[in-house]
Design a protein around this motif. Structure first.
Motif, mmCIF file in Angstrom:
data_model
loop_
_atom_site.group_PDB
_atom_site.id
_atom_site.type_symbol
_atom_site.label_atom_id
_atom_site.label_comp_id
_atom_site.label_asym_id
_atom_site.label_seq_id
_atom_site.Cartn_x
_atom_site.Cartn_y
_atom_site.Cartn_z
ATOM 1 N N ALA A 1 19.694 48.005 78.105
ATOM 2 C CA ALA A 1 18.753 49.125 78.145
ATOM 3 C C ALA A 1 17.438 48.793 77.447
ATOM 4 O O ALA A 1 17.414 47.999 76.492
ATOM 5 C CB ALA A 1 19.377 50.336 77.474
ATOM 6 N N PRO A 2 16.338 49.406 77.916
ATOM 7 C CA PRO A 2 15.072 49.275 77.188
ATOM 8 C C PRO A 2 15.263 49.728 75.742
ATOM 9 O O PRO A 2 16.027 50.655 75.466
ATOM 10 C CB PRO A 2 14.133 50.227 77.940
ATOM 11 C CG PRO A 2 14.699 50.295 79.318
ATOM 12 C CD PRO A 2 16.192 50.217 79.125
ATOM 13 N N GLY A 3 14.596 49.053 74.825
ATOM 14 C CA GLY A 3 14.714 49.379 73.410
ATOM 15 C C GLY A 3 15.767 48.555 72.683
ATOM 16 O O GLY A 3 15.963 48.718 71.483
ATOM 17 N N THR A 4 16.446 47.641 73.389
ATOM 18 C CA THR A 4 17.482 46.803 72.774
ATOM 19 C C THR A 4 16.835 45.578 72.136
ATOM 20 O O THR A 4 16.218 44.765 72.828
ATOM 21 C CB THR A 4 18.521 46.346 73.821
ATOM 22 O OG1 THR A 4 19.099 47.501 74.441
ATOM 23 C CG2 THR A 4 19.613 45.518 73.182
ATOM 24 N N ALA A 5 16.955 45.466 70.829
ATOM 25 C CA ALA A 5 16.401 44.317 70.104
ATOM 26 C C ALA A 5 17.126 43.038 70.506
ATOM 27 O O ALA A 5 18.304 43.075 70.884
ATOM 28 C CB ALA A 5 16.543 44.533 68.599
#
Length: 52
Positions: A25-29
């Motif tokens: 997902a977007p936002g996954t470091a």
């Protein structure tokens, strides 16, 4: 969050975008990517990526 580049093929992992093809997902470091995650272009493991 920092972007990371594969030193073998140049693919850049951008945490703001994630890796939707792999279910990331977007936002996954980068540090939070699953252990088995590999470069979607050349299949290199996470240890061959460098901070951009």
């Amino acid at each position: 969050m920092e972007k990371y580049r594969c030193v073998l093929c140049g693919y850049e992992y951008d945490p703001a975008i994630g890796d939707q093809a792999a279910g990331i997902a977007p936002g996954t470091a980068f540090a939070d990517l699953p252990k088995g995650w590999v470069c979607p272009v050349c299949s290199a493991e996470k240890d061959v990526f460098e901070v951009v």
